[in-house]
Design an enzyme around this catalytic site. Structure first.
Site, mmCIF file in Angstrom:
data_model
loop_
_atom_site.group_PDB
_atom_site.id
_atom_site.type_symbol
_atom_site.label_atom_id
_atom_site.label_comp_id
_atom_site.label_asym_id
_atom_site.label_seq_id
_atom_site.Cartn_x
_atom_site.Cartn_y
_atom_site.Cartn_z
ATOM 1 N N MET A 151 64.269 35.342 46.131
ATOM 2 C CA MET A 151 64.411 33.735 46.082
ATOM 3 C C MET A 151 63.194 33.281 45.189
ATOM 4 S SD MET A 151 64.885 33.713 50.126
ATOM 5 C CE MET A 151 66.142 34.826 51.200
ATOM 6 N N SER A 152 62.796 33.909 44.084
ATOM 7 C CA SER A 152 61.708 33.396 43.565
ATOM 8 C C SER A 152 61.680 33.945 42.021
ATOM 9 C CB SER A 152 60.296 33.628 43.988
ATOM 10 O OG SER A 152 60.139 35.225 44.131
ATOM 11 N N SER A 179 55.406 37.831 48.719
ATOM 12 C CA SER A 179 55.472 37.846 50.266
ATOM 13 C C SER A 179 54.660 39.244 50.537
ATOM 14 C CB SER A 179 56.569 37.782 50.965
ATOM 15 O OG SER A 179 57.577 37.054 50.327
ATOM 16 N N TYR A 221 63.723 26.777 48.214
ATOM 17 C CA TYR A 221 64.255 26.666 49.748
ATOM 18 C C TYR A 221 63.364 25.875 50.637
ATOM 19 C CZ TYR A 221 61.512 30.842 51.137
ATOM 20 O OH TYR A 221 60.383 31.655 51.454
ATOM 21 N N GLU A 222 62.282 25.663 50.234
ATOM 22 C CA GLU A 222 61.459 24.767 51.208
ATOM 23 C C GLU A 222 61.561 23.489 51.162
ATOM 24 O OE1 GLU A 222 57.086 26.375 51.879
ATOM 25 O OE2 GLU A 222 57.905 27.714 50.303
ATOM 26 N N HIS A 262 52.444 32.944 54.269
ATOM 27 C CA HIS A 262 52.038 32.695 52.800
ATOM 28 C C HIS A 262 50.877 31.904 52.834
ATOM 29 C CE1 HIS A 262 56.428 33.224 51.056
ATOM 30 N NE2 HIS A 262 56.140 34.000 52.023
ATOM 31 N N HIS A 305 63.034 39.286 58.340
ATOM 32 C CA HIS A 305 61.697 38.975 57.553
ATOM 33 C C HIS A 305 60.479 39.878 57.910
ATOM 34 C CE1 HIS A 305 59.026 36.514 55.154
ATOM 35 N NE2 HIS A 305 58.445 36.172 56.121
ATOM 36 N N ASN A 319 63.482 45.995 51.363
ATOM 37 C CA ASN A 319 64.689 46.277 51.778
ATOM 38 C C ASN A 319 65.964 46.535 51.081
ATOM 39 O OD1 ASN A 319 64.242 43.069 51.873
ATOM 40 N ND2 ASN A 319 66.488 43.674 51.979
ATOM 41 N N HIS A 349 58.678 28.068 47.513
ATOM 42 C CA HIS A 349 60.027 28.343 47.047
ATOM 43 C C HIS A 349 60.777 27.182 47.035
ATOM 44 C CE1 HIS A 349 58.149 32.028 48.690
ATOM 45 N NE2 HIS A 349 59.104 32.751 47.888
ATOM 46 N N ALA A 398 58.768 40.284 46.723
ATOM 47 C CA ALA A 398 59.407 41.268 47.419
ATOM 48 C C ALA A 398 61.024 40.892 47.066
ATOM 49 C CB ALA A 398 59.134 40.923 49.077
#
Ligand code: HPA
Length: 271
Positions: A210-211, A29, A84-85, A60, A246, A234, A82, A112
């Protein structure tokens, strides 16, 4: 999916280009700008490939960029999907196998990530030394495809040690402050709670995202030499008072982009 499905995807790519990459790079990202500096020879949009997963997240992109970074033939994924999609782990990691079939032998994974280690700060770059996959389903669950690798693949050197040593040397030579640590993947899409971050810290994680972990497993299975770089966009939940957002993650990635690009280009040239 069967091996045959992957062969069909490869043919769709081959209809557009016969470019043979040595190194595959996945840009996380906000880190997609590296592709603009590549001596581009061909582009294939994900939606031109049958069955290929396409991202639904804003910002993305979804395409393979084929070209050269300092004369090294590369395939760059500008955008990834991802878990989560809503895609299965198998589907979310399918691009790794496809890039192996294109000819790539080395894989640079970038992301990230939230900083868990108190010594980190927003904007740091972290070389991934190892990972924790225990919080997400394993992408190799299901019938093993023997053409890619064994049923029970070894995971004792996921982020290739030789490459890691080279990357540390490259960072030093280029005056890039590079941290090193363990990356944990959670499913998302919600960010973690402060208690979850405390738990992750206790398990030995230095960064969370998350990846990447699922991709690194599939990459090891099919014989890639893997390198992973996290951009600490972050500090993770509860480390500071600020709520996570985000937009902030993307802004931070933008700020560090020039150093990140330099590092990835030098790694590509030297591994
Ligand atoms: N948590 C999970 N994923 C992330 C984070 C985070 O804090 N930052 C960027 N991706």
């Amino acid at each position: 999916m069967e091996y045959r499905d992957y062969e069909i995807m490869l043919s769709a790519v081959r209809e557009k280009t016969d470019f043979k990459p040595e190194t595959a790079i996945i840009l996380g990202s906000g880190l997609g700008a590296l592709a603009d500096e590549t001596d581009t020879k061909a582009i294939v949009n994900y939606n031109e490939i049958p069955d290929f997963p396409v991202s639904t997240v804003q910002g993305h992109k979804g395409r393979f960029v084929f070209g050269y970074i300092y004369k090294v033939p590369v395939v760059i994924m500008q955008g990834r999907v991802h878990y989560y999609e809503g895609y299965s782990m198998e589907k979310a990691t399918l691009p790794i196998r496809l890039m192996k079939m294109m000819g790539a032998e080395k894989l640079i994974l970038t992301n990230a990530a939230g900083g868990i280690n108190f010594d980190f700060k927003c904007g740091d770059l972290m070389l991934i030394s190892d990972h924790i996959s225990a919080f997400v389903p394993n992408p190799l669950i299901g019938r093993n495809i023997d053409e890619f690798g064994p049923r029970f693949p070894d995971m004792s050197d996921i982020y290739n040690k030789e490459i890691r040593e080279k990357v540390k040397k490259i960072a030093k030579e280029n005056n890039i402050n590079l941290k090193e640590g363990v990356y944990a993947q959670l499913t998302g899409p919600s960010y973690e709670s402060p208690a979850e971050i405390k738990m992750l810290r206790a398990t030995g994680a230095d960064a969370v995202g998350m990846s990447t972990v699922c991709e690194a497993i599939v990459a090891n299975h099919c014989g890639f030499k893997v390198c992973g770089i996290s951009c600490i966009s972050n500090m993770a939940s509860g480390v500071t008072e600020n709520p996570l957002d985000h937009k902030e993650v993307q802004e931070c990635a933008d700020r560090i982009a020039p150093v990140f690009k330099k590092l990835i280009k030098e790694i590509t040239k030297n591994i």
